[in-house]
Design a protein around this motif. Structure first.
Motif, PDB file in Angstrom:
ATOM      1  N   ALA A   1      25.998  42.451  40.952  1.00  0.00           N
ATOM      2  CA  ALA A   1      26.988  42.380  42.031  1.00  0.00           C
ATOM      3  C   ALA A   1      28.173  41.497  41.671  1.00  0.00           C
ATOM      4  O   ALA A   1      29.114  41.387  42.445  1.00  0.00           O
ATOM      5  CB  ALA A   1      26.327  41.851  43.303  1.00  0.00           C
ATOM      6  N   ARG A   2      28.126  40.871  40.489  1.00  0.00           N
ATOM      7  CA  ARG A   2      29.152  39.904  40.117  1.00  0.00           C
ATOM      8  C   ARG A   2      29.406  39.981  38.615  1.00  0.00           C
ATOM      9  O   ARG A   2      28.477  40.062  37.828  1.00  0.00           O
ATOM     10  CB  ARG A   2      28.659  38.513  40.502  1.00  0.00           C
ATOM     11  CG  ARG A   2      29.536  37.359  40.131  1.00  0.00           C
ATOM     12  CD  ARG A   2      28.802  36.059  40.497  1.00  0.00           C
ATOM     13  NE  ARG A   2      29.531  34.877  40.114  1.00  0.00           N
ATOM     14  CZ  ARG A   2      30.317  34.180  40.915  1.00  0.00           C
ATOM     15  NH1 ARG A   2      30.469  34.534  42.166  1.00  0.00           N
ATOM     16  NH2 ARG A   2      30.945  33.106  40.480  1.00  0.00           N
ATOM     17  N   VAL A   3      30.684  39.921  38.235  1.00  0.00           N
ATOM     18  CA  VAL A   3      31.070  39.853  36.826  1.00  0.00           C
ATOM     19  C   VAL A   3      32.003  38.664  36.677  1.00  0.00           C
ATOM     20  O   VAL A   3      32.861  38.426  37.530  1.00  0.00           O
ATOM     21  CB  VAL A   3      31.776  41.156  36.365  1.00  0.00           C
ATOM     22  CG1 VAL A   3      32.176  41.062  34.902  1.00  0.00           C
ATOM     23  CG2 VAL A   3      30.882  42.371  36.592  1.00  0.00           C
ATOM     24  N   GLU A   4      31.820  37.906  35.598  1.00  0.00           N
ATOM     25  CA  GLU A   4      32.674  36.751  35.332  1.00  0.00           C
ATOM     26  C   GLU A   4      33.339  36.886  33.975  1.00  0.00           C
ATOM     27  O   GLU A   4      32.770  37.471  33.053  1.00  0.00           O
ATOM     28  CB  GLU A   4      31.863  35.446  35.339  1.00  0.00           C
ATOM     29  CG  GLU A   4      31.315  35.075  36.686  1.00  0.00           C
ATOM     30  CD  GLU A   4      30.588  33.742  36.686  1.00  0.00           C
ATOM     31  OE1 GLU A   4      30.622  33.020  35.651  1.00  0.00           O
ATOM     32  OE2 GLU A   4      29.979  33.413  37.723  1.00  0.00           O
ATOM     33  N   ILE A   5      34.525  36.333  33.880  1.00  0.00           N
ATOM     34  CA  ILE A   5      35.208  36.126  32.606  1.00  0.00           C
ATOM     35  C   ILE A   5      35.537  34.647  32.556  1.00  0.00           C
ATOM     36  O   ILE A   5      36.134  34.111  33.487  1.00  0.00           O
ATOM     37  CB  ILE A   5      36.484  36.980  32.480  1.00  0.00           C
ATOM     38  CG1 ILE A   5      36.127  38.473  32.449  1.00  0.00           C
ATOM     39  CG2 ILE A   5      37.279  36.575  31.233  1.00  0.00           C
ATOM     40  CD1 ILE A   5      37.329  39.401  32.405  1.00  0.00           C
TER      41      ILE A   5
END
Length: 196
Positions: A148-152
């Protein structure tokens, strides 16, 4: 360029799904699953761009041997099978067999989330490759069950890398203090987030 090789923050999360092994993007750009057969081409690409990678990538402090690249490539293939990391190489249809960058979805930031890491070869910077590839990987990650979440994440001084999540509509969630691991880093890491 974002954090390169996986630096686990705790136990690696396992994804029950798998992203596509091949992502075709506009302009003849493609991301394909990194396999052991790509080790020599990846090693050539990294060795050719060490000066470009060194400021931001801890692992670029020294030129990797072919054996080390092969070992990391095998580990990446095993991580794909395990569902903890999904490593890709970027290439152009016009330059078959040449690696112009590396990208990954990493399960090192906790449950229900994946982190995108990337680098693009110096001669291909400024062409939108990182943005296009990170956008495709964002979509692929958020399509996976349980994600449900993607980070860079990137160092505050790395303006080129910070431009990628900004262009994609990520939200700057926080700035965290981290150990400096590469010469160009300030120790202030930007955490950009996209949620489903």
């Amino acid at each position: 360029m974002t954090r390169g090789q996986p630096q686990p923050c705790g136990p690696l999360e396992v994804s029950p799904g798998r992203p596509p092994e091949l992502l075709r993007l506009p302009g003849g750009l493609r991301l394909h699953r990194r396999r052991s057969t790509h080790a020599a081409a990846l090693n050539r690409a990294v060795r050719a761009d060490l000066d470009h990678l060194r400021p931001w990538m801890e692992w670029a402090a020294e030129a990797p041997t072919r054996a080390r690249t092969a070992e990391l490539t095998r580990a990446g293939a095993a991580a794909w099978e395990a569902g903890t990391d999904f490593m890709y190489l970027a290439g152009l249809d016009a330059e078959p067999g040449r690696v112009i960058g590396a990208f990954g979805l990493h399960g090192r930031i906790g449950p229900g989330a994946l982190e995108i890491g990337y680098w693009v070869a110096a001669r291909h910077v400024g062409r939108g490759i990182a943005t296009a590839a990170a956008g495709a990987l964002t979509e692929a990650a958020l399509a996976l069950p349980g994600i449900a979440r993607v980070e860079i994440r990137c160092d505050q001084a790395n303006r080129a890398s910070a431009a990628v999540p900004r262009k994609l509509g990520y939200r700057l969630e926080r700035v965290v203090e981290v150990a400096v691991r590469a010469p160009g880093e300030t120790g202030r890491q930007l955490v950009w987030v996209m949620e489903r």
